[in-house]
Design a protein around this motif. Structure first.
Motif, PDB file in Angstrom:
ATOM      1  N   PRO A  73      37.146  69.996  93.232  1.00 32.89           N
ATOM      2  CA  PRO A  73      36.651  70.310  91.886  1.00 32.89           C
ATOM      3  C   PRO A  73      35.456  69.447  91.474  1.00 32.89           C
ATOM      4  O   PRO A  73      34.540  69.919  90.796  1.00 32.89           O
ATOM      5  CB  PRO A  73      37.847  70.053  90.964  1.00 32.89           C
ATOM      6  N   HIS A  74      35.447  68.191  91.912  1.00 29.57           N
ATOM      7  CA  HIS A  74      34.345  67.286  91.549  1.00 29.57           C
ATOM      8  C   HIS A  74      33.024  67.774  92.150  1.00 29.57           C
ATOM      9  O   HIS A  74      32.024  67.934  91.441  1.00 29.57           O
ATOM     10  CB  HIS A  74      34.691  65.876  92.041  1.00 29.57           C
ATOM     11  N   PHE A  75      33.021  68.022  93.466  1.00 29.87           N
ATOM     12  CA  PHE A  75      31.755  68.383  94.118  1.00 29.87           C
ATOM     13  C   PHE A  75      31.338  69.821  93.846  1.00 29.87           C
ATOM     14  O   PHE A  75      30.151  70.124  93.772  1.00 29.87           O
ATOM     15  CB  PHE A  75      31.830  68.114  95.623  1.00 29.87           C
ATOM     16  N   TRP A  76      32.312  70.721  93.707  1.00 30.58           N
ATOM     17  CA  TRP A  76      31.935  72.104  93.437  1.00 30.58           C
ATOM     18  C   TRP A  76      31.389  72.245  92.014  1.00 30.58           C
ATOM     19  O   TRP A  76      30.516  73.083  91.778  1.00 30.58           O
ATOM     20  CB  TRP A  76      33.132  73.029  93.658  1.00 30.58           C
ATOM     21  N   ALA A  77      31.903  71.424  91.084  1.00 31.24           N
ATOM     22  CA  ALA A  77      31.325  71.441  89.734  1.00 31.24           C
ATOM     23  C   ALA A  77      29.855  71.021  89.804  1.00 31.24           C
ATOM     24  O   ALA A  77      28.981  71.625  89.183  1.00 31.24           O
ATOM     25  CB  ALA A  77      32.101  70.496  88.811  1.00 31.24           C
ATOM     26  N   LEU A  78      29.588  70.007  90.621  1.00 34.48           N
ATOM     27  CA  LEU A  78      28.197  69.560  90.814  1.00 34.48           C
ATOM     28  C   LEU A  78      27.370  70.657  91.482  1.00 34.48           C
ATOM     29  O   LEU A  78      26.256  70.966  91.037  1.00 34.48           O
ATOM     30  CB  LEU A  78      28.188  68.292  91.671  1.00 34.48           C
ATOM     31  N   SER A  79      27.942  71.259  92.516  1.00 33.09           N
ATOM     32  CA  SER A  79      27.159  72.246  93.270  1.00 33.09           C
ATOM     33  C   SER A  79      26.924  73.524  92.466  1.00 33.09           C
ATOM     34  O   SER A  79      26.026  74.296  92.791  1.00 33.09           O
ATOM     35  CB  SER A  79      27.833  72.571  94.603  1.00 33.09           C
ATOM     36  N   LEU A  80      27.732  73.748  91.407  1.00 32.56           N
ATOM     37  CA  LEU A  80      27.496  74.939  90.565  1.00 32.56           C
ATOM     38  C   LEU A  80      26.154  74.856  89.854  1.00 32.56           C
ATOM     39  O   LEU A  80      25.575  75.868  89.498  1.00 32.56           O
ATOM     40  CB  LEU A  80      28.623  75.095  89.536  1.00 32.56           C
ATOM     41  N   TYR A  81      25.691  73.639  89.603  1.00 33.34           N
ATOM     42  CA  TYR A  81      24.363  73.580  88.964  1.00 33.34           C
ATOM     43  C   TYR A  81      23.289  72.977  89.854  1.00 33.34           C
ATOM     44  O   TYR A  81      22.186  72.699  89.397  1.00 33.34           O
ATOM     45  CB  TYR A  81      24.426  72.919  87.586  1.00 33.34           C
ATOM     46  N   THR A  82      23.592  72.771  91.153  1.00 37.98           N
ATOM     47  CA  THR A  82      22.544  72.367  92.092  1.00 37.98           C
ATOM     48  C   THR A  82      22.539  73.273  93.321  1.00 37.98           C
ATOM     49  O   THR A  82      21.998  72.914  94.342  1.00 37.98           O
ATOM     50  CB  THR A  82      22.744  70.904  92.558  1.00 37.98           C
ATOM     51  N   SER A  83      23.186  74.449  93.195  1.00 36.20           N
ATOM     52  CA  SER A  83      23.331  75.306  94.374  1.00 36.20           C
ATOM     53  C   SER A  83      21.988  75.814  94.882  1.00 36.20           C
ATOM     54  O   SER A  83      21.861  76.146  96.060  1.00 36.20           O
ATOM     55  CB  SER A  83      24.272  76.474  94.078  1.00 36.20           C
ATOM     56  N   GLY A  84      20.970  75.858  94.008  1.00 38.10           N
ATOM     57  CA  GLY A  84      19.641  76.274  94.448  1.00 38.10           C
ATOM     58  C   GLY A  84      19.112  75.324  95.501  1.00 38.10           C
ATOM     59  O   GLY A  84      18.547  75.741  96.516  1.00 38.10           O
ATOM     60  N   ASP A  85      19.341  74.044  95.268  1.00 34.03           N
ATOM     61  CA  ASP A  85      18.942  73.006  96.207  1.00 34.03           C
ATOM     62  C   ASP A  85      19.631  73.197  97.553  1.00 34.03           C
ATOM     63  O   ASP A  85      18.998  73.140  98.606  1.00 34.03           O
ATOM     64  CB  ASP A  85      19.349  71.642  95.629  1.00 34.03           C
ATOM     65  N   TYR A  86      20.956  73.417  97.510  1.00 31.85           N
ATOM     66  CA  TYR A  86      21.732  73.574  98.750  1.00 31.85           C
ATOM     67  C   TYR A  86      21.305  74.842  99.498  1.00 31.85           C
ATOM     68  O   TYR A  86      21.212  74.834 100.729  1.00 31.85           O
ATOM     69  CB  TYR A  86      23.230  73.631  98.431  1.00 31.85           C
ATOM     70  N   ALA A  87      21.066  75.915  98.756  1.00 30.96           N
ATOM     71  CA  ALA A  87      20.649  77.172  99.394  1.00 30.96           C
ATOM     72  C   ALA A  87      19.311  76.986 100.103  1.00 30.96           C
ATOM     73  O   ALA A  87      19.115  77.466 101.227  1.00 30.96           O
ATOM     74  CB  ALA A  87      20.547  78.275  98.347  1.00 30.96           C
TER      75      ALA A  87
END
Lengths: 54, 316
Positions: free
Chosen positions: B187-201
């Motif tokens: 939950p901690h990292f996925w909450a972060l990745s929900l608003y930085t997923s553009g970066d990861y993609a």
């Protein structure tokens, strides 16, 4: 008298940074020696205070 | 090394601070804190100097894993806004130097742990570094959206290492601390990745929101939160935590689930993630994700702080 050229064709800034890194490595090595010494002394003293039972 | 890279290294020589940055000091501080809690919670008398050295070894081991991670991931770090200022992608430290630094510190920390504490703690520390650097960084991170779920084991091991350092064994209570951090990680990292997923993609990292979408990620965050909340209270029933811990964990767990439900009902992560958003930049609909990310940090810190406090007070 002309200044001696720096080794590896590095810039003066790079040479200063390299010297700082070398000092950090040296201090790290000394710290490791002290650490091993401290651990050894504590471990030896822990064993020494176990009373001998005969 | 290419002439361009050599020129860049020469122009921006690495300072000592760059090598400290390789150790990921912020991550290290949380690892030290949880490791110390495990060490104190073991309730085993330990020479204070050896205890301090053991915690130091956990810190150095965590830093070594961070350096190995940065050496391996420099290509994708250069593509992400959050990580592109790191020493390797900026050319201040070469990949080889970062890897060498990580390997040397790994050997040093494991060896010192073996001398100061015991071989079980040293072995667990070595396994933690191996798991983070090889299993997570080199394998899972780029191959599966479950990367941080499985890889989270590396971040969850420090209290077990601390416990082993103090007592020489790892009972169920030590693994309970492991389980709490393990269930907290998604939950901690996925909450972060929900608003930085553009970066990861952009970097091709298959984080959950990138692969399964925001809606599925929000549901999985809720499921993990529902498991985490009772798990967080469990130490109060196994003798590990006291009444204060039980109270804090119960209230914290309810709030955690509340934040997760709020996130599940929101549209966080649905908005397009193009642009130059920073780590804490608030995009439309992402506030709930940001709130859960911030609260999750406070939650874990508080749980371990209360546990640490209770065990320290009980020794007085």
């Amino acid at each position: 008298m002309s200044q001696a050229p720096l080794p590896f064709n590095e810039t003066p800034e790079a040479a200063r940074a390299r010297r700082r890194r070398s000092w950090a490595i040296a201090l790290g090595c000394v710290a490791f020696v002290i650490l091993v010494f401290v651990i050894t002394v504590i471990k030896l003293s822990q064993n020494a205070i176990i009373p001998q039972r005969y | 090394m290419s002439p361009a890279a050599a020129k860049r290294l020469d122009e921006t020589p690495a300072a000592t601070g760059d090598y400290i940055q390789l150790l990921k000091p912020r991550v290290m501080s949380l690892v030290v804190f949880t490791g110390l809690t495990g060490l104190v919670a073991a309730d085993t008398p330990l020479n204070p100097v050896l205890a301090a050295i053991s915690v130091f070894c956990i810190a150095v081991g965590a830093g070594a894993a961070g350096a190995l991670n940065m050496a391996w991931d420099s290509d994708i770090d250069a593509l992400m806004r959050r990580t592109r200022a790191r020493p390797v992608p900026t050319g201040k430290v070469s990949r080889g130097d970062a890897a060498g630094f990580g390997v040397v510190l790994s050997l040093f920390s494991v060896m010192a742990m073996g001398m100061a504490a015991n071989y079980l703690a040293a072995g667990l520390l070595a396994f933690t570094i191996f798991f983070y650097a090889v299993i997570y960084t080199m394998w899972l991170k780029r191959s599966t959206p479950q990367n941080i779920v499985i890889g989270g084991a590396a971040g969850a091991l420090p209290p077990v290492v601390g416990w082993a350092a103090a007592s020489g064994h790892v009972p169920l209570n030590a693994w309970l601390l492991f389980a709490i951090i393990f269930m907290w990680t998604p939950p901690h990292f996925w909450a972060l990745s929900l608003y930085t997923s553009g970066d990861y993609a952009k970097a091709g990292v298959p984080m959950m929101p990138v692969v399964k979408g925001a809606k599925s990620t929000r549901l999985q965050i809720l499921i993990y939160s529902l498991i985490l909340a009772p798990l967080g209270v469990a130490p109060a029933f196994t003798g590990l935590g006291g009444r204060l811990y039980g109270l804090v964990a119960a209230i914290g767990g309810l709030l955690f689930v509340g934040f997760a439900v709020r996130l599940f009902l929101s549209k966080a992560g649905d908005a397009p993630t193009t642009g130059e958003d920073g780590l804490y930049t608030e995009r439309p609909g992402s506030k709930t994700a940001r709130d859960l990310f911030a609260f999750s940090l406070a939650y874990l810190t508080l749980l371990f702080f209360v546990l640490l406090l209770e065990h320290l007070v009980s020794r007085l």
